[in-house]
Write an enzyme that holds these catalytic residues in place. Structure first.
Site, short mmCIF file in Angstrom:
data_model
loop_
_atom_site.label_atom_id
_atom_site.label_comp_id
_atom_site.label_asym_id
_atom_site.label_seq_id
_atom_site.Cartn_x
_atom_site.Cartn_y
_atom_site.Cartn_z
N SER A 412 0.82 -1.21 0.00
CA SER A 412 0.00 0.00 0.00
C SER A 412 0.85 1.25 0.00
O SER A 412 0.32 2.34 -0.19
CB SER A 412 -0.98 0.01 1.17
OG SER A 412 -0.57 -0.77 2.22
N HIS A 433 -3.04 -3.17 -6.08
CA HIS A 433 -3.42 -2.72 -4.74
C HIS A 433 -4.91 -2.97 -4.52
O HIS A 433 -5.76 -2.29 -5.09
CB HIS A 433 -3.07 -1.23 -4.60
CG HIS A 433 -3.34 -0.67 -3.25
ND1 HIS A 433 -3.64 0.66 -3.05
CD2 HIS A 433 -3.34 -1.24 -2.02
CE1 HIS A 433 -3.83 0.86 -1.75
NE2 HIS A 433 -3.65 -0.26 -1.12
N GLU A 445 -6.43 -0.98 -7.65
CA GLU A 445 -5.53 0.08 -8.13
C GLU A 445 -4.27 -0.61 -8.65
O GLU A 445 -3.48 -1.14 -7.88
CB GLU A 445 -5.21 1.00 -6.93
CG GLU A 445 -4.66 2.34 -7.30
CD GLU A 445 -4.43 3.22 -6.05
OE1 GLU A 445 -4.41 4.45 -6.20
OE2 GLU A 445 -4.25 2.69 -4.94
N ASN A 483 -4.67 6.31 -1.42
CA ASN A 483 -4.22 6.67 -0.07
C ASN A 483 -3.54 8.03 -0.03
O ASN A 483 -3.56 8.71 1.00
CB ASN A 483 -3.29 5.58 0.48
CG ASN A 483 -4.10 4.33 0.83
OD1 ASN A 483 -5.30 4.42 1.06
ND2 ASN A 483 -3.46 3.18 0.85
N1 LIG Z 1 -4.83 -4.48 5.68
C1 LIG Z 1 -5.19 -3.57 4.81
O1 LIG Z 1 -6.17 -2.83 5.02
C2 LIG Z 1 -4.41 -3.43 3.54
C3 LIG Z 1 -5.01 -2.78 2.44
C4 LIG Z 1 -4.33 -2.70 1.23
C5 LIG Z 1 -3.06 -3.23 1.13
N2 LIG Z 1 -2.48 -3.83 2.24
C6 LIG Z 1 -1.14 -4.40 2.07
O2 LIG Z 1 -1.26 -5.81 1.92
C7 LIG Z 1 -0.10 -6.46 2.44
C8 LIG Z 1 -0.54 -7.46 3.47
O3 LIG Z 1 -1.26 -6.78 4.48
P1 LIG Z 1 -2.21 -7.57 5.49
O4 LIG Z 1 -3.01 -6.55 6.18
O5 LIG Z 1 -2.88 -8.70 4.79
O6 LIG Z 1 -1.13 -8.16 6.49
P2 LIG Z 1 -1.29 -9.38 7.48
O7 LIG Z 1 -0.33 -9.14 8.58
O8 LIG Z 1 -2.71 -9.59 7.85
O9 LIG Z 1 -0.84 -10.62 6.61
C9 LIG Z 1 0.45 -10.82 6.13
C10 LIG Z 1 0.66 -12.30 6.01
O10 LIG Z 1 1.87 -12.54 5.31
C11 LIG Z 1 2.44 -13.72 5.86
N3 LIG Z 1 3.85 -13.81 5.51
C12 LIG Z 1 4.85 -13.07 6.01
N4 LIG Z 1 6.01 -13.45 5.44
C13 LIG Z 1 5.72 -14.44 4.56
C14 LIG Z 1 6.49 -15.23 3.68
N5 LIG Z 1 7.79 -15.08 3.59
N6 LIG Z 1 5.86 -16.14 2.93
C15 LIG Z 1 4.52 -16.31 3.03
N7 LIG Z 1 3.76 -15.57 3.86
C16 LIG Z 1 4.35 -14.67 4.61
C17 LIG Z 1 2.19 -13.58 7.33
O11 LIG Z 1 2.32 -14.81 8.01
C18 LIG Z 1 0.81 -12.99 7.37
O12 LIG Z 1 -0.17 -14.00 7.47
C19 LIG Z 1 0.77 -5.34 2.99
O13 LIG Z 1 1.72 -5.01 2.03
C20 LIG Z 1 -0.21 -4.20 3.24
O14 LIG Z 1 0.40 -2.95 3.18
C21 LIG Z 1 -3.14 -3.96 3.41
#
Ligand SMILES: NC(=O)c1ccc[n+]([C@@H]2O[C@H](COP(=O)([O-])OP(=O)(O)OC[C@H]3O[C@@H](n4cnc5c(N)ncnc54)[C@H](O)[C@@H]3O)[C@@H](O)[C@H]2O)c1
Ligand SMILES: CC(C)(COP(=O)(O)OP(=O)(O)OC[C@H]1O[C@@H](n2cnc3c(N)ncnc32)[C@H](O)[C@@H]1OP(=O)(O)O)[C@@H](O)C(=O)NCCC(=O)NCCSC(=O)C[C@@H](O)CCCCCCCCCCCCC(=O)O
Length: 720
Positions: A412, A433, A445, A483
């Site tokens: 993000s 995104h 996005e 964002n």
């Molecule tokens: N949460 C939101 O609202 C949101 C919105 C848009 C984008 N994002 C982006 O999405 C991405 C994930 O965010 P999230 O909220 O789902 O995070 P999260 O913490 O809920 O999930 C991340 C997952 O990745 C896993 N992980 C970490 N290292 C790993 C690896 N080497 N191999 C496989 N899995 C691995 C973790 O175990 C975890 O389950 C981030 O880059 C975040 O910025 C989040």
């Protein structure tokens, strides 16, 4: 136009205006002339009206609404048909929508191919049917069903339309041949018997007064602020109460009133904006016309957390197989459980059967081995927002996946190039995104990096449609478009609270404007700790620590109420308290909390911030203009190709009310000069907020008087 020909004593009038035979002046004139000619030709026994190119007709040519238009109105053509002694048959394939269905309802009979859909979608562009639809559809389909079709705008399939009484026959095979045969079979029947004008509105035992009150009340609460549905009800109710000609007259009055309303203009803009976003282009060359998408037959998702599980669910429910990869079994099981939970939610809502859900699940391959991604066509990475980790993941993906696999990141905030350079295939790296909750939110996005190839972009744009999202292409910058614009919007909300507003007051201003939720309720829903961590991480990268003891951070105005709430364990809905306290079933009802107001007061006293009455108008203006100013900066930097992309992002990413077009359209309606001057005033008043530095492009547009659509001329750039 409309082509006229004769076969077997049947006159054929074929509407011809690619791609959807919209009722332009030429088409309406051609139809009128054709009907007149057939009526006067002694050798013609019957008439068939049909469409060229697979569709009957998608209604009025929406572009003409802004231009004004001459030519016959549909009801004039209809009145002529009502007087005809020769039967006129509408032979429908593809769609008969809006004015298209109205033309068909003026014909004495309607037959349709099995694939056909008919509907009155005018409400979606802020109108009511204006060519007799509100008067004739209730005579064919009955009051209740017609009202539903007209208020929702949802089309119905041929078989259902037949049951409803809208169609006389559903046929397979060649529609024109069937139309000719059908027309000849009716050649000796009195046409007045088939004429909808001569039938009463079918009430099917319903009492019009009771039904009218109930429908008005329902629409008022469901479509708060959106005026067209209310007019739809009024017109259909009127049709049930007054004689035919009076009802037609009233319908036309309502139609013209709505046509010039701001809401209809905004909705028509949104209709074309949604279609324009498919016409993307890259600054380095390559665009939607020339780039070929690579087929995506299987996808991998890395990370089964909040976002990854939902993304995988989008993929399997759209029919594609998906490998869902986690770092260990425990996280994998957690992710799969969450995915299953969301899928079962759709079953409970009746959107899918349990059997269909099982089929979807059979497409999912949970895994902890990257080797399982060896053969997939695309991978979407959704691991923690940590550049070092993402680069490691991309390096491994690059080594594991086949050379043509496209590698996407759901970051993000991170620059796409900073991830792409971890691979030997930066041309195949791109940002995708998704928005939380990723299974439900429609916006996707897509972000190109400096080396992303046109083929990669074409692939993710098409993929977005495959998984039923609305894909918009943007360039890479901090926060991308969504964002980046959200940042000044939420900052101003917090500044208003510091200056004297309450979170509930800000939220109600936004809801009254038409947003689905206020910014503080959204913050509580996604978790205040999420914003807190992002801010702390950003500060850490700058080598500094955030403090609650100052109104400024690196010379910029800064509100540290988030830190104050986190200190008190108020993380949002998940902890039962955040900007609000939560009560009621499942702790979902937000209530204004005196403790929060006390935290705000204490915080302001400590920082010497004087509180005052902040009016609703000021709150709305500051939040929206700060974000709109950022939108113009995004345009001037070439991050977007056109204002429509920004508007579609706000429609689908944040629920901006569609009947207000989107923030950029809204600004153009306020007047760009006025908007610029206001922003300049706020800049003088709030010199320590970078987001009030006026956009240069907006200044140029304001000075030149050019409309928003000509922004490229003011900026001296145009990519497409
Ligand atoms: N949460 C939101 O609202 C949101 C919105 C848009 C984008 N994002 C982006 O999405 C991405 C994930 O965010 P999230 O909220 O789902 O995070 P999260 O913490 O809920 O999930 C991340 C997952 O990745 C896993 N992980 C970490 N290292 C790993 C690896 N080497 N191999 C496989 N899995 C691995 C973790 O175990 C975890 O389950 C981030 O880059 C975040 O910025 C989040
Ligand atoms: C038809 C669709 C279902 C097709 O969907 P699909 O996904 O296959 O394709 P696209 O959506 O991408 O569309 C392809 C292409 O076609 C363009 N397009 C589609 N519909 C129209 C249309 N109605 N007018 C113009 N252009 C249309 C679309 O923009 C695409 O092109 P682009 O270049 O942008 O990529 C789907 O498209 C769809 O659902 N369309 C909308 C259907 C609809 O809303 N119909 C209702 C229209 S309003 C109406 O019919 C009102 C009637 O009740 C009353 C009519 C009275 C008739 C007289 C008209 C006079 C008008 C002048 C008034 C001024 C008078 C005065 O001032 O005095």
């Amino acid at each position: 136009m409309a082509e006229y020909s004769i076969r077997d004593s049947v006159a054929i009038i074929q509407l011809d205006n690619a791609p959807v035979n919209a009722l332009s002046v030429a088409v309406r004139t051609g139809l009128y002339d054709g009907i007149e000619r057939a009526a006067g030709d002694g050798s013609v026994k019957a008439v068939v009206v049909c469409g060229k190119g697979g569709n009957f007709c998608a209604g009025a040519d929406i572009k003409e609404f802004d231009e004004g238009s001459k030519g016959p109105w549909i009801t004039e053509i209809g009145d002529f048909m009502d007087r005809m002694r020769k039967p006129v048959v509408a032979a429908i394939e593809g769609v008969a929508l809006g004015g298209g269905l109205e033309v068909a309802l003026f014909c004495h009979y309607r037959i349709a191919a099995k694939n056909a859909r008919v509907g009155q979608p005018e409400v979606n562009i802020g109108l009511i049917p204006g060519g007799g639809g509100t008067v004739r559809l209730p005579r064919a389909a009955g009051f209740k069903q017609a009202l539903e079709m007209i208020v929702t705008g949802n089309p119905v399939r041929a078989e259902r339309a037949l049951k409803m009484g809208v169609l006389d026959e559903v046929v397979s095979g060649n529609i024109l041949e069937a139309g000719i045969k059908f027309a000849l079979s009716k050649a000796h029947i009195d046409t007045s018997l088939a004429c909808l004008r001569n039938r009463p509105v079918r009430m099917d035992g319903l009492n019009i007064d009771t039904k009218a009150d109930a429908a008005l009340a329902h629409v008022k609460s469901k479509y708060k602020g959106f005026e067209a549905p209310m007019f739809c009800v009024k017109a259909v109710v009127n049709a049930a109460r007054v004689p035919y000609d009076d009802a037609i007259q009233k319908e036309r009055e309502y139609f013209f009133e709505l046509r010039t309303s701001g809401q209809s203009q905004a909705l028509r803009y949104a209709f074309f904006a949604e279609r324009q976003i498919a016409r993307w282009g890259l600054p380095g060359g390559g665009d939607y016309r020339t780039a070929r998408a690579i087929p995506v037959r299987s996808v991998g998702v890395v990370g089964a957390g909040t976002m990854g599980a939902g993304i995988a669910l989008c993929i399997i429910t759209s029919g594609l197989p998906c490998v869902l990869l986690e770092q260990n079994q425990e996280f994998l099981e957690k992710g799969v459980t969450s995915l299953r939970g969301q899928l079962m939610g759709t079953v409970r809502l009746g959107k899918m059967t349990a059997g269909e859900a099982e089929v979807c699940l059979s497409r999912l391959k949970p895994s902890t081995s990257m080797e399982d991604l060896k053969h997939v066509d695309m991978v979407i990475e959704a691991v923690f927002e940590d550049l070092k980790l993402k680069r490691e993941v991309f390096e491994r993906l690059d080594k594991t996946c086949k050379p043509e696999t496209i590698l996407c990141t759901n970051t993000s905030t991170l620059d796409i190039d900073s991830v792409a350079t971890a691979t030997g295939r930066p041309d195949k790296v791109v940002g995708t995104h998704f928005f939380a909750p990723s299974y439900l939110m429609k916006l996707l996005e897509n972000i190109y990096g400096s080396r992303t190839s046109p083929e990669t972009v074409a692939t993710v744009m098409r993929f977005g449609k495959t998984i039923r999202k609305v894909p918009v292409l943007v360039g890479s910058c901090t926060g991308f478009v969504a964002n980046r614009m959200l940042a000044p919007y939420t900052a101003e909300a917090q500044f208003c609270v510091e200056e004297g507003a309450s979170p509930a007051q800000v939220d109600s201003v936004l809801m009254d404007f038409g947003m689905p939720m206020g910014t503080f309720r959204v913050s509580d829903l996604s978790g205040i700790d999420v914003s807190f961590s992002i801010r702390r991480e950003a500060a850490r990268k700058l080598g500094v620590t955030l403090t609650v003891d100052s109104r400024y951070f690196r010379g910029q105005r800064h509100c540290s109420l988030i830190e104050r709430l986190v200190e008190k364990g108020r993380l949002g809905r998940k902890t039962g308290k955040g900007w609000y306290k939560y009560e009621g079933p499942g702790g979902t009802v937000p209530l204004e909390d005196p403790d929060v107001l006390e935290i705000i007061e204490t915080h302001c006293r400590a920082l010497g911030i004087e509180r005052r009455n902040v009016g609703s108008h000021e709150i709305q203006e500051r939040m929206q203009l700060a974000m709109i100013n950022e939108g113009f900066k995004i345009l001037e930097e070439g991050i977007c190709t056109r204002a429509e992309e920004i508007d579609v992002i706000w429609l689908y990413g944040f629920g901006w009310p569609r009947y207000l077009g989107g923030p950029m359209f809204y600004a153009s309606k306020l007047g760009l000069k006025r908007v610029f001057e206001k922003i300049c005033t706020f800049h003088k008043r709030f010199p320590h907020s970078q987001h009030w530095v006026p956009s240069v492009l907006l200044g140029k547009l304001s000075e030149s008087g050019l409309p928003l659509s000509k922004w490229g001329e003011a900026a001296g750039t145009s990519r497409l």
